[in-house]
Design a protein around this motif. Structure first.
Motif, PDB file in Angstrom:
ATOM      1  N   TRP A 182     -17.541  15.941 -52.565  1.00 19.92           N
ATOM      2  CA  TRP A 182     -17.140  14.260 -52.329  1.00 19.92           C
ATOM      3  C   TRP A 182     -17.227  14.719 -51.212  1.00 19.92           C
ATOM      4  O   TRP A 182     -16.535  13.204 -50.432  1.00 19.92           O
ATOM      5  N   ILE A 183     -18.001  14.682 -50.238  1.00 14.41           N
ATOM      6  CA  ILE A 183     -18.177  14.097 -49.179  1.00 14.41           C
ATOM      7  C   ILE A 183     -19.067  12.284 -49.629  1.00 14.41           C
ATOM      8  O   ILE A 183     -18.750  11.300 -48.340  1.00 14.41           O
ATOM      9  N   PHE A 184     -19.830  12.223 -50.241  1.00 15.26           N
ATOM     10  CA  PHE A 184     -20.390  11.174 -50.476  1.00 15.26           C
ATOM     11  C   PHE A 184     -19.373  10.411 -52.459  1.00 15.26           C
ATOM     12  O   PHE A 184     -19.583   9.707 -52.216  1.00 15.26           O
ATOM     13  N   TYR A 185     -19.127  11.967 -53.539  1.00 17.72           N
ATOM     14  CA  TYR A 185     -17.946  10.774 -54.065  1.00 17.72           C
ATOM     15  C   TYR A 185     -17.027  10.158 -53.624  1.00 17.72           C
ATOM     16  O   TYR A 185     -16.616   9.604 -54.457  1.00 17.72           O
ATOM     17  N   ILE A 186     -16.340  10.399 -52.701  1.00 20.74           N
ATOM     18  CA  ILE A 186     -15.302   9.407 -52.471  1.00 20.74           C
ATOM     19  C   ILE A 186     -15.601   8.224 -51.427  1.00 20.74           C
ATOM     20  O   ILE A 186     -14.554   7.102 -51.955  1.00 20.74           O
ATOM     21  N   ASN A 187     -16.614   7.512 -51.643  1.00 16.11           N
ATOM     22  CA  ASN A 187     -17.004   6.848 -51.481  1.00 16.11           C
ATOM     23  C   ASN A 187     -17.107   5.432 -52.860  1.00 16.11           C
ATOM     24  O   ASN A 187     -17.337   4.225 -52.957  1.00 16.11           O
ATOM     25  N   VAL A 188     -17.287   6.135 -53.734  1.00 19.10           N
ATOM     26  CA  VAL A 188     -17.249   5.007 -55.451  1.00 19.10           C
ATOM     27  C   VAL A 188     -16.001   4.681 -55.060  1.00 19.10           C
ATOM     28  O   VAL A 188     -16.172   3.685 -55.650  1.00 19.10           O
ATOM     29  N   PRO A 189     -15.373   5.564 -55.514  1.00 17.79           N
ATOM     30  CA  PRO A 189     -14.276   4.607 -55.470  1.00 17.79           C
ATOM     31  C   PRO A 189     -13.997   3.246 -54.782  1.00 17.79           C
ATOM     32  O   PRO A 189     -13.164   2.317 -54.585  1.00 17.79           O
ATOM     33  N   VAL A 190     -14.004   3.454 -53.384  1.00 16.85           N
ATOM     34  CA  VAL A 190     -13.858   3.168 -51.924  1.00 16.85           C
ATOM     35  C   VAL A 190     -14.737   1.931 -52.505  1.00 16.85           C
ATOM     36  O   VAL A 190     -14.155   0.501 -52.647  1.00 16.85           O
ATOM     37  N   GLY A 191     -15.989   1.611 -53.006  1.00 14.72           N
ATOM     38  CA  GLY A 191     -17.308   1.006 -52.621  1.00 14.72           C
ATOM     39  C   GLY A 191     -16.885   0.175 -54.229  1.00 14.72           C
ATOM     40  O   GLY A 191     -17.349  -1.082 -53.535  1.00 14.72           O
ATOM     41  N   LEU A 192     -16.320   0.543 -55.351  1.00 15.54           N
ATOM     42  CA  LEU A 192     -16.185  -0.330 -56.510  1.00 15.54           C
ATOM     43  C   LEU A 192     -14.822  -1.840 -56.234  1.00 15.54           C
ATOM     44  O   LEU A 192     -15.354  -2.314 -56.437  1.00 15.54           O
ATOM     45  N   PHE A 193     -14.337  -0.971 -55.495  1.00 15.54           N
ATOM     46  CA  PHE A 193     -12.619  -1.611 -55.059  1.00 15.54           C
ATOM     47  C   PHE A 193     -12.958  -2.716 -54.216  1.00 15.54           C
ATOM     48  O   PHE A 193     -13.126  -3.846 -53.943  1.00 15.54           O
ATOM     49  N   CYS A 194     -14.545  -2.598 -52.542  1.00 16.77           N
ATOM     50  CA  CYS A 194     -14.449  -3.278 -52.224  1.00 16.77           C
ATOM     51  C   CYS A 194     -15.988  -4.471 -52.361  1.00 16.77           C
ATOM     52  O   CYS A 194     -15.057  -5.393 -52.942  1.00 16.77           O
ATOM     53  N   ALA A 195     -16.512  -4.074 -53.246  1.00 18.01           N
ATOM     54  CA  ALA A 195     -17.358  -5.461 -54.618  1.00 18.01           C
ATOM     55  C   ALA A 195     -16.255  -6.405 -55.255  1.00 18.01           C
ATOM     56  O   ALA A 195     -17.047  -6.976 -55.121  1.00 18.01           O
ATOM     57  N   PHE A 196     -15.377  -5.661 -56.134  1.00 17.29           N
ATOM     58  CA  PHE A 196     -15.038  -6.239 -56.613  1.00 17.29           C
ATOM     59  C   PHE A 196     -14.113  -7.435 -56.295  1.00 17.29           C
ATOM     60  O   PHE A 196     -13.853  -8.069 -56.092  1.00 17.29           O
ATOM     61  N   ILE A 197     -13.265  -7.129 -55.223  1.00 15.66           N
ATOM     62  CA  ILE A 197     -12.010  -7.826 -54.224  1.00 15.66           C
ATOM     63  C   ILE A 197     -13.363  -9.031 -53.229  1.00 15.66           C
ATOM     64  O   ILE A 197     -12.797  -9.645 -53.788  1.00 15.66           O
ATOM     65  N   CYS A 198     -14.170  -8.458 -52.885  1.00 15.80           N
ATOM     66  CA  CYS A 198     -15.313  -9.449 -52.278  1.00 15.80           C
ATOM     67  C   CYS A 198     -15.764 -10.411 -52.974  1.00 15.80           C
ATOM     68  O   CYS A 198     -16.645 -12.077 -53.139  1.00 15.80           O
ATOM     69  N   TRP A 199     -16.547 -10.199 -54.282  1.00 18.26           N
ATOM     70  CA  TRP A 199     -16.931 -11.129 -55.101  1.00 18.26           C
ATOM     71  C   TRP A 199     -16.008 -11.368 -55.998  1.00 18.26           C
ATOM     72  O   TRP A 199     -16.303 -12.894 -56.075  1.00 18.26           O
ATOM     73  N   ASN A 200     -14.454 -11.588 -56.198  1.00 16.77           N
ATOM     74  CA  ASN A 200     -13.635 -12.115 -56.491  1.00 16.77           C
ATOM     75  C   ASN A 200     -13.031 -12.858 -55.408  1.00 16.77           C
ATOM     76  O   ASN A 200     -12.821 -14.259 -55.840  1.00 16.77           O
ATOM     77  N   GLY A 201     -12.979 -12.396 -54.124  1.00 17.25           N
ATOM     78  CA  GLY A 201     -12.472 -13.253 -52.929  1.00 17.25           C
ATOM     79  C   GLY A 201     -13.565 -14.224 -52.364  1.00 17.25           C
ATOM     80  O   GLY A 201     -12.810 -15.699 -52.269  1.00 17.25           O
ATOM     81  N   LEU A 202     -15.239 -14.078 -52.777  1.00 13.20           N
ATOM     82  CA  LEU A 202     -15.650 -14.865 -51.867  1.00 13.20           C
ATOM     83  C   LEU A 202     -16.797 -16.247 -53.126  1.00 13.20           C
ATOM     84  O   LEU A 202     -17.901 -16.139 -51.863  1.00 13.20           O
ATOM     85  N   LYS A 203     -16.936 -14.889 -53.987  1.00 12.36           N
ATOM     86  CA  LYS A 203     -18.346 -15.963 -54.704  1.00 12.36           C
ATOM     87  C   LYS A 203     -18.195 -17.788 -54.568  1.00 12.36           C
ATOM     88  O   LYS A 203     -19.300 -18.192 -54.786  1.00 12.36           O
ATOM     89  N   HIS A 204     -16.766 -18.531 -54.465  1.00 10.69           N
ATOM     90  CA  HIS A 204     -16.804 -19.793 -54.223  1.00 10.69           C
ATOM     91  C   HIS A 204     -17.496 -20.153 -53.015  1.00 10.69           C
ATOM     92  O   HIS A 204     -17.148 -21.332 -52.401  1.00 10.69           O
ATOM     93  N   ARG A 205     -17.512 -18.989 -51.865  1.00 10.38           N
ATOM     94  CA  ARG A 205     -17.969 -19.448 -50.437  1.00 10.38           C
ATOM     95  C   ARG A 205     -19.388 -18.949 -50.089  1.00 10.38           C
ATOM     96  O   ARG A 205     -19.852 -19.304 -49.134  1.00 10.38           O
ATOM     97  N   GLU A 206     -19.927 -18.813 -51.646  1.00  5.96           N
ATOM     98  CA  GLU A 206     -21.803 -18.160 -51.083  1.00  5.96           C
ATOM     99  C   GLU A 206     -22.354 -19.289 -50.060  1.00  5.96           C
ATOM    100  O   GLU A 206     -22.029 -20.563 -50.227  1.00  5.96           O
ATOM    101  N   THR A 207     -23.180 -19.019 -49.170  1.00  2.00           N
ATOM    102  CA  THR A 207     -23.915 -19.637 -48.807  1.00  2.00           C
ATOM    103  C   THR A 207     -25.340 -20.357 -49.306  1.00  2.00           C
ATOM    104  O   THR A 207     -25.893 -19.751 -50.169  1.00  2.00           O
ATOM    105  N   PRO A 208     -25.977 -20.985 -48.681  1.00  5.17           N
ATOM    106  CA  PRO A 208     -27.001 -21.905 -48.996  1.00  5.17           C
ATOM    107  C   PRO A 208     -28.289 -21.098 -49.209  1.00  5.17           C
ATOM    108  O   PRO A 208     -27.860 -20.409 -48.820  1.00  5.17           O
ATOM    109  N   THR A 209     -29.345 -20.817 -50.458  1.00  6.89           N
ATOM    110  CA  THR A 209     -30.263 -20.029 -50.475  1.00  6.89           C
ATOM    111  C   THR A 209     -31.612 -20.836 -49.894  1.00  6.89           C
ATOM    112  O   THR A 209     -31.200 -22.148 -50.577  1.00  6.89           O
ATOM    113  N   ARG A 210     -32.258 -20.862 -49.868  1.00 10.73           N
ATOM    114  CA  ARG A 210     -33.343 -20.947 -49.614  1.00 10.73           C
ATOM    115  C   ARG A 210     -34.460 -19.987 -49.621  1.00 10.73           C
ATOM    116  O   ARG A 210     -35.007 -18.824 -49.374  1.00 10.73           O
TER     117      ARG A 210
END
Length: 524
Positions: A182-210
């Motif tokens: 469980w020292i590793f399993y506790i990352n699962v809900p936190v990671g999913l929350f972090c990825a979901f919120i960051c993608w929905n909140g920041l996908k329109h602020r993506e930096t230029p690529t090259r």
């Protein structure tokens, strides 16, 4: 190094005046901070759980430390790739992908069925986590307007200090009251929350690529020599070092790989590591002191809970609680240090940090067999004072004179070397501890005889309490080993104290920083 770690504008920052962020800026900032928190937490959460993990998987605690070193080495090697990934795919995509892969790797670590599988998944976890810290920092800075960037950095920096406090306590509590996966399993809900919120909140602020070239040969050589050296350090004590052909072969591979790496990088147009940075005196000396100081610090962080659980009867929870006050002191003092870093010569702050480290280690070198909980805590409180100054002072010194355009490369290189130094220090520390304990045990045994009246009296006392002769001898042998490991621990802390004091001389060989942009590439 072509990394943009610690660069707020990695890959070209998106304009500040973007569309409103779904869910609110505070929610996204919290999610970004959690990304940093998870990565830093996983560098320390396993430290106090090593005896439990090793016992459950049927291995020794020495082999259990591979759980720490494998993650650290993989994470350090992945840092040089961060800048390339951010410029090639964008900061948001790179960060979110890193968080998701880290979450998957965390689940696999929890599901590991053997030490070998756990180490493999920890390597994967470390390898995919490289962009998490620099990505969260860059996105936090771009999320706030210029006048609030200080607040953004304060949020980010606090997570890097709070996570090491929570790691040992949380790891100890989970190991004692639940089960180590469980020292590793506790990352699962936190990671999913972090990825979901960051993608929905920041996908329109993506930096230029090259499209930019990647030094694949340099990266391969880096993995080769660092990996070979770490494997040699991890397995050497179990194979009697250079009397083993395998260890000799690993040493040759590490040496030849390192030389080949240096030759290739010096001639490469787009090197994975920019070695020309070492032409700067402050960078070279600063990185050397940074790595030595962090290596000594991390070695102690690994050894103390290992010793307390293996020989002193402490549970993982209580071993974690011993270390917690040190982090709390660092958290309380860090804002004060940050506000005054521009007014005080950073060499003075670094000197105070190393003096605090030295005093802390000298105090620990005075531990006795009858030491109580507060006896272990007090030296770590002193260490917390040093922690509050060490990272920011050393980063300010080593980045002095580095052009703004090369700051990301310099910051990334220093962090790669720091993380790698911590991994190497873990292996060296446990090897030193075991070998010196064996040496002390031999000397203690030589000074003891079965005809010694004191030994006879002790055996008589044990037998009066119901132990057989064999059990009495076993109990005394256990006590002999306990004393040997105590003496070895004291030797280690004594050496660490003098290394800390000697490092002060190297600090003053650097020139006084001339000032420049504040350094916030905080170390985890």
């Amino acid at each position: 190094m072509s990394t943009s770690a610690a660069n707020p504008n990695a890959g070209g920052a998106a304009p500040q005046a973007q569309a409103a962020i779904p869910g609110g800026r505070a929610l996204v900032a919290t999610a970004l901070a959690l990304g940093t928190f998870m990565q830093v937490l996983d560098t320390t959460i396993a430290n106090v759980s090593i005896p439990t993990i090793a016992g459950n998987l049927g291995t020794s605690t020495d082999q259990g430390t591979w759980v720490i070193t494998s993650f650290a080495v993989a994470n350090g090697i992945s840092v040089p790739l961060t800048g390339w990934l951010m410029q090639r795919f964008g900061v948001v995509r790179t960060f979110v992908a890193s968080v998701l892969l880290f979450t998957i790797a965390s689940f696999l670590c929890g599901a590991a069925w053997s030490l070998s599988s756990l180490i493999l998944f920890r390597i994967l976890q470390g390898a995919v986590s490289g962009p998490m810290i620099p990505g969260s920092q860059a996105l936090l800075i771009s999320l706030f307007p210029p006048e609030k960037k200080g607040s953004a950095l304060a949020i980010w920096s606090m997570t890097t200090l709070v996570a090491p406090i929570c790691g040992p306590i949380l790891g100890g509590h989970i190991s004692d009251d639940y089960s180590w996966p469980w020292i590793f399993y506790i990352n699962v809900p936190v990671g999913l929350f972090c990825a979901f919120i960051c993608w929905n909140g920041l996908k329109h602020r993506e930096t230029p690529t090259r499209k930019i070239p990647i030094d694949s040969i340099g990266l391969s050589l880096l993995v080769l020599w660092v990996g070979a050296l770490q494997i040699m350090l991890d397995t050497g004590k179990d194979q009697d070092w250079f009397s083993s052909p395998v260890i000799v072969a690993e040493a040759i591979v590490a040496g030849v790989g390192f030389i080949a790496f240096l030759i290739w990088e010096l001639g490469e147009k787009h090197p994975i590591i920019d070695l020309s940075l070492f032409k700067n005196r402050n960078f070279t000396l600063g990185v050397l002191v940074f790595c030595v100081g962090y290596g000594v610090f991390f070695g102690g962080v690994v050894l103390l809970p290992l010793w307390m659980q293996t020989w002193l009867g402490y549970t993982a929870t209580w071993a974690g609680l011993v270390a917690a006050p040190s982090g709390m002191v660092a958290v309380l003092l860090s804002p004060l240090v940050g506000r005054n870093i521009g007014r005080v010569d950073p060499r003075i702050l670094a000197t105070i940090a190393f003096i605090a480290f030295g005093i802390s280690y000298f105090m620990r070198a005075g531990y006795t067999a009858n030491a109580e909980f507060m006896d272990y805590v007090l030296p770590l409180l002193v260490q917390g004072v040093g922690m509050s100054m060490f990272f920011v002072a050393m980063l300010t010194i080593l980045l002095d004179g580095v052009p703004d355009a090369r700051l990301p490369a310099a910051s990334g290189l220093s962090n790669f070397l720091r993380i790698t130094a911590g991994a190497f220090a873990t292996s060296i520390t446990t090897t030193f501890w075991d070998r010196h304990a064996a040496l002390h045990q031999t000397r203690l045994a030589e000074a003891t005889s079965i005809t010694d009246p004191r030994l006879q009296q002790a055996m008589g006392t044990l037998q009066e309490r119901g132990l057989s002769e064999g059990q009495s001898i076993g109990a005394l042998a256990r006590e002999l080993a306990n004393q040997a490991y105590l003496m070895s621990t004291l030797d280690f802390f004594w050496i660490c104290a003098w290394i800390s004091i000697a490092s002060i001389g190297l600090v003053w060989l650097t020139r006084r920083p001339r000032g420049g942009p504040a350094v916030h590439a905080a170390a985890d």
